[in-house]
Design an enzyme around this catalytic site. Sequence first.
Site, PDB file in Angstrom:
ATOM      1  CB  THR A 171      -0.967  -0.007   1.199  1.00 49.45           C
ATOM      2  OG1 THR A 171      -0.229  -0.220   2.410  1.00 49.45           O
ATOM      3  CG2 THR A 171      -2.016  -1.091   1.045  1.00 49.45           C
ATOM      4  CE  LYS A 218       0.452  -3.412   3.593  1.00 49.98           C
ATOM      5  NZ  LYS A 218      -0.061  -2.338   4.518  1.00 49.98           N
ATOM      6  CB  THR A 259       2.706  -5.194  13.948  1.00 56.39           C
ATOM      7  OG1 THR A 259       3.723  -5.872  13.263  1.00 56.39           O
ATOM      8  CG2 THR A 259       2.832  -5.395  15.410  1.00 56.39           C
ATOM      9  CD  GLU A 316       2.462   5.164   6.457  1.00 58.21           C
ATOM     10  OE1 GLU A 316       1.663   4.478   5.787  1.00 58.21           O
ATOM     11  OE2 GLU A 316       2.128   5.860   7.430  1.00 58.21           O
ATOM     12  CG  ASN A 370      -0.267   8.332   8.153  1.00 59.00           C
ATOM     13  OD1 ASN A 370      -0.891   7.285   8.045  1.00 59.00           O
ATOM     14  ND2 ASN A 370       1.057   8.358   8.274  1.00 59.00           N
ATOM     15  CB  THR A 381      -7.336  13.015  -0.270  1.00 63.69           C
ATOM     16  OG1 THR A 381      -6.075  13.235   0.378  1.00 63.69           O
ATOM     17  CG2 THR A 381      -8.460  13.230   0.721  1.00 63.69           C
TER      18      THR A 381
END
EC number: 2.3.1.35
Length: 473
Positions: A201, A230, A241, A328, A468, A473
């Site tokens: 993702t 992933k 997790t 991230e 995040n 969007t």
Amino acid sequence: MKTQQSFHVVAGFVCFPMSKTSQSRCYSTLRDFLIPPSKQKFVPSSGTYPKGFLAAGAHAGVKESNTQFRDVALICSKTPCSAAAVFTTNKFQAAPVQVSKQVLEAREGADITGVVINSGCANAVTGKGGLEDAKSMSAKVDECNGTPSTSSKGPSTLVMSTGVIGRRLPIKRILNAIPVAHSNLSSTHKAWLNAARSICTTDTFPKLLSRTFTLPSSPNHTYRIAGMTKGAGMIHPNMATLLGILCTDVPISPAALKPLLSHAVSRSFNCISIDGDTSTNDTVALLANGAAGGQTITTPSSPNYAAMQTVLTSFAQSLAQLVVRDGEGATKFVTVRVLNSPSQADARAIASTIARSPLVKTALYGRDANWGRILCAIGYTQGIQVGTVVPERTSVSFKPVDGSEELKLLVNGEPQMVNEERAARILQDEDLEIVVDLGGGEKGGEGMAGEEGIYWFCDFSHEYVTINADYRT
């Protein structure tokens, strides 16, 4: 004058030069897999995969914006497997988690044929319809395998999903993609890598590992293990997790497989943190088909059990660390090691608290040796024994990756004169180890070593907020 950028391909994915702080993130829309230069070293160019296992990826278009990239993965075995899994403790367990639990319980961890995974939609908090969607995915794979789910034991395929919570799957598109993926099943490295890519993702690279090993009863016999994960956000243990699929050709009974996996997860996937959030979909599954032959591991007292535990735990740790390295917006991979604790549970609790601290994580991103934030996290750790943390016994240091002398920040509760220039140089590196010595490890006055706890985590950057904030969007 324009400078020319050079593009090249690593294992079938486009790689390109980027700035130090920039990372390619898919956010909520899958796109061409642009692997940042700093991450390319983690993508294997080849692999050795367990006998009898096949992998594939296919395009379903789970997200309408994804018009061409793979988002459904299959891992299947030519012969039925023993299987075990560890699941999220989140109370809002996603439909695929519930269905996979039912599959394992109905079959008592035996005669499992594979795993189907989709990315782009978590199928979480989707009610009865979501459960039916997950069941239909399992049934479709069984149909393709020629093992209809109409048997008395029900379906034999585990299900995993990842993506946005609270939305129904475009189930018709997924059910149409499963036969396509099944027709492409292969044992090649490319097929395994395609499957690993299909489950991503916000990941910036596919996370895939494979290893060969031997066991004591057959020192000349080669066994194999492979796995993919992933995860880049909503990562904190309570297990599992993230999504993880591990496969081996070692013969292992269901009774032995579950404790093997539980032990490995407790020392790997349950020792990582990116942002402190525990997902609704977390699942790590282990499949063993015995295709390599040899003596079956049936109980913890079996001759090969301890050796298999060592192999599996080490392998799971390597996979878990890849998740942290792809956190991230992360720029740092940090190991925190807590030494000389009266108990391992207390050591892990302290390490976990440090790993979760936003103030510690942001200081590391800013390359600021603000050890006061580490001390603060140690001091407010919940659930530890009275006397575990004694300020006058506590020491903290940074351990550089180049093997040079530790930078001591606090020794037995006394602050040290810190060379800020050296601290800044240490914090420029991607990898860092924080060592916390509680000084309370002596047992019975005999100088015996205390217990140790370890966690792996990353820093918080501006990009984490951007990713995040823009996720839907």
